[in-house]
Enzyme design. Structure first.
Site, PDB file in Angstrom:
ATOM      1  CE  LYS A   1     -12.133   7.504 -18.755  1.00 59.25           C
ATOM      2  NZ  LYS A   1     -12.486   8.753 -18.100  1.00 59.25           N
TER       3      LYS A   1
ATOM      4  NE  ARG B   1      -2.920   0.509   3.346  1.00 57.63           N
ATOM      5  CZ  ARG B   1      -2.186   0.661   4.453  1.00 57.63           C
ATOM      6  NH1 ARG B   1      -1.370   1.700   4.589  1.00 57.63           N
ATOM      7  NH2 ARG B   1      -2.258  -0.221   5.426  1.00 57.63           N
TER       8      ARG B   1
ATOM      9  CG  ASP C   1      -9.496  15.636 -15.161  1.00 62.53           C
ATOM     10  OD1 ASP C   1      -8.800  15.035 -16.001  1.00 62.53           O
ATOM     11  OD2 ASP C   1     -10.510  15.124 -14.633  1.00 62.53           O
TER      12      ASP C   1
ATOM     13  CE1 TYR D   1     -15.929  11.176 -16.333  1.00 61.12           C
ATOM     14  CE2 TYR D   1     -15.653  11.050 -13.952  1.00 61.12           C
ATOM     15  CZ  TYR D   1     -15.892  10.430 -15.176  1.00 61.12           C
ATOM     16  OH  TYR D   1     -16.096   9.081 -15.209  1.00 61.12           O
TER      17      TYR D   1
HETATM   18  C1  LIG Z   1     -12.983   9.150 -16.766  1.00 60.75           C
HETATM   19  C2  LIG Z   1     -12.638  10.471 -16.203  1.00 60.75           C
HETATM   20  C3  LIG Z   1     -12.420  10.635 -14.820  1.00 60.75           C
HETATM   21  C4  LIG Z   1     -12.596   9.509 -13.811  1.00 60.75           C
HETATM   22  O1  LIG Z   1     -11.700   8.491 -14.028  1.00 60.75           O
HETATM   23  P1  LIG Z   1     -12.010   6.937 -13.652  1.00 60.75           P
HETATM   24  O2  LIG Z   1     -10.739   6.275 -14.028  1.00 60.75           O
HETATM   25  O3  LIG Z   1     -13.186   6.529 -14.474  1.00 60.75           O
HETATM   26  O4  LIG Z   1     -12.312   6.897 -12.199  1.00 60.75           O
HETATM   27  C5  LIG Z   1     -12.047  11.892 -14.364  1.00 60.75           C
HETATM   28  N1  LIG Z   1     -11.919  12.934 -15.215  1.00 60.75           N
HETATM   29  C6  LIG Z   1     -12.136  12.815 -16.543  1.00 60.75           C
HETATM   30  C7  LIG Z   1     -11.983  14.003 -17.420  1.00 60.75           C
HETATM   31  C8  LIG Z   1     -12.504  11.592 -17.084  1.00 60.75           C
HETATM   32  O5  LIG Z   1     -12.737  11.474 -18.397  1.00 60.75           O
END
Ligand SMILES: *Cc1c(COP(=O)(O)O)cnc(C)c1O
Length: 392
Positions: free
Chosen positions: A194, A45, A169, A97
């Site tokens: 992503k 962890r 982000d 988001y």
């Molecule tokens: C998908 C996404 C998230 C969240 O990510 P997860 O891996 O699904 O928890 C946060 N910000 C943006 C812009 C996203 O596209």
């Protein structure tokens, strides 16, 4: 040395065997030579060699001092929000988001944290929203699903003057196209799920910072609350990240062609894509974006702006898969009003530019000619059916 070379060059070979691929250290604990004396690792962890290799790679990609890998993008969001205390205020992009919105408005609101949403593509409205209690400014640029672009450098100077942290982000741009730390941001956040992992096969999140003390605080929160990326998933993320530059370049070039095709299509009313000259954020995106790569997310709406047409359209695509998410090798399509943004009331959706017939595409690695042909035939079928329905 260019970033992509540096990243591959610095990926460690296994010190024990020389294995060229970072091994998956599937272990929870590590032998200690004496109580409290270890070889840099004591419990997974807190730290794990596979995860550490990915974290170093992530920091190198964003040009930061420390990368921290989480079990999901939202776990990374959660760790940042835990930097705040009751009474603190957040100024956040309006079409943030959905999962981040949910965390802010259904969990952190109960702990006394308030959020003001503003259109951050208008720098003046960010300035207006700042109060002495503002601790954090939360940007996504471009946003989802309307692809609005915000000026990171200008907002970084507002944040600095207000002694607030600026978080970007950077999931949509990936560090290939945009490196927010170099534009003045304090924290970069990723859904690793992503573009960085890039193959729709792993859920992960990441944070990169440049300030070492801030890095230590976030690492402390992660270890104290436990949302770490496992060794298998760290390995998948490393594997994906090694081809990020190639994928992102190809995806951006294909998306530009698809966006231009849609822009010129008689049944399409409008296209949101920062690579189009007609996009209101095109010049800002171009200025803060390395090499003019605008990513793979496009949204568009139809002349006959009815939700059932968007639903019909996504039923006719053959090559493009109907699914949420983005950033993978396979192209995906979704109807935000019915899927990712269904929980936002219709009036609020329309005010945010989410038209009833809005369709969001995530372009993958198929040949752009094939993607254009697939979208063209699906648009033709929607047109055919809607003209059939008009009574003579
Ligand atoms: C998908 C996404 C998230 C969240 O990510 P997860 O891996 O699904 O928890 C946060 N910000 C943006 C812009 C996203 O596209």
């Amino acid at each position: 040395m260019r970033t992509e070379t540096a990243i591959l060059y610095t990926l460690p070979h296994d010190p024990l065997t020389g294995a060229v691929s970072v091994p998956i250290y599937q272990t929870s604990t590590f032998e200690q030579e004496a109580p409290g004396v270890n070889r840099g690792f004591d419990y997974s962890r807190t730290n794990n060699p596979t995860r550490q290799a990915f974290e170093e790679l992530l920091a190198a990609l964003e040009g930061g001092t420390r990368g921290i890998a989480f079990s999901s993008g939202l776990a990374a969001v959660d760790a940042v929000l835990k930097l705040l205390s009751s009474g603190d205020e957040v100024v956040a992009v309006d079409d943030i988001y959905g999962g981040t919105y949910r965390a802010l408005h259904t969990i952190y609101d109960r702990f006394g944290i308030t959020v003001k949403h503003v259109d951050t593509s208008d720098v003046a409205s960010v300035l207006e929203a700042i109060t002495p209690r503002t601790r954090l400014i939360w940007l996504e640029t471009p946003t989802n699903p309307t692809l609005k672009v915000s000026d990171i450098r200008a907002i970084a100077s507002i944040a600095q003057a207000a002694r607030a942290l600026l978080l970007v982000d950077n999931t949509f741009c990936s560090p290939v196209a945009q490196q927010p730390l170099k534009l003045g941001a304090d924290i970069v956040l990723h859904s690793i799920t992503k573009y960085i992992a890039g193959h729709s096969d792993v859920i992960g999140g990441g944070i990169v910072v440049k300030d070492e003390e801030l890095g230590r605080r976030i690492r402390y929160i992660q270890n104290a609350t436990g949302a770490v990326l496992g060794p298998q998933d760290s390995w998948l993320a490393i594997r994906g990240a090694q081809t990020l530059h190639l994928r992102y370049e190809r995806i951006s070039a294909s998306a530009q062609r698809v966006a231009e095709f849609l822009h010129g299509h008689p049944d399409v009313a409008g296209v949101n894509y920062p690579g189009l000259r007609s996009h209101p954020g095109h010049l800002v995106a171009r200025a803060q974006n390395a090499g003019g790569q605008f990513g793979g997310v496009i949204s568009f709406w139809l002349k006959d702006d009815r939700e059932e047409h968007a639903v019909e359209l996504v039923g006719h695509t053959a090559l493009v898969t109907l699914a949420e998410s983005l950033g993978g090798v396979k192209s995906l399509v979704c109807v935000p009003g019915r899927m990712t943004h269904a929980s936002v009331p219709r009036d609020a959706r329309r005010a945010a530019g989410i038209h009833d017939s809005l369709v969001r595409l995530s372009i993958g690695l198929e040949h752009p000619d094939d993607l254009i042909a697939d979208l063209g035939q699906a648009l033709a079928k929607v047109k055919e059916r809607s003209t059939e329905k008009i009574p003579a």
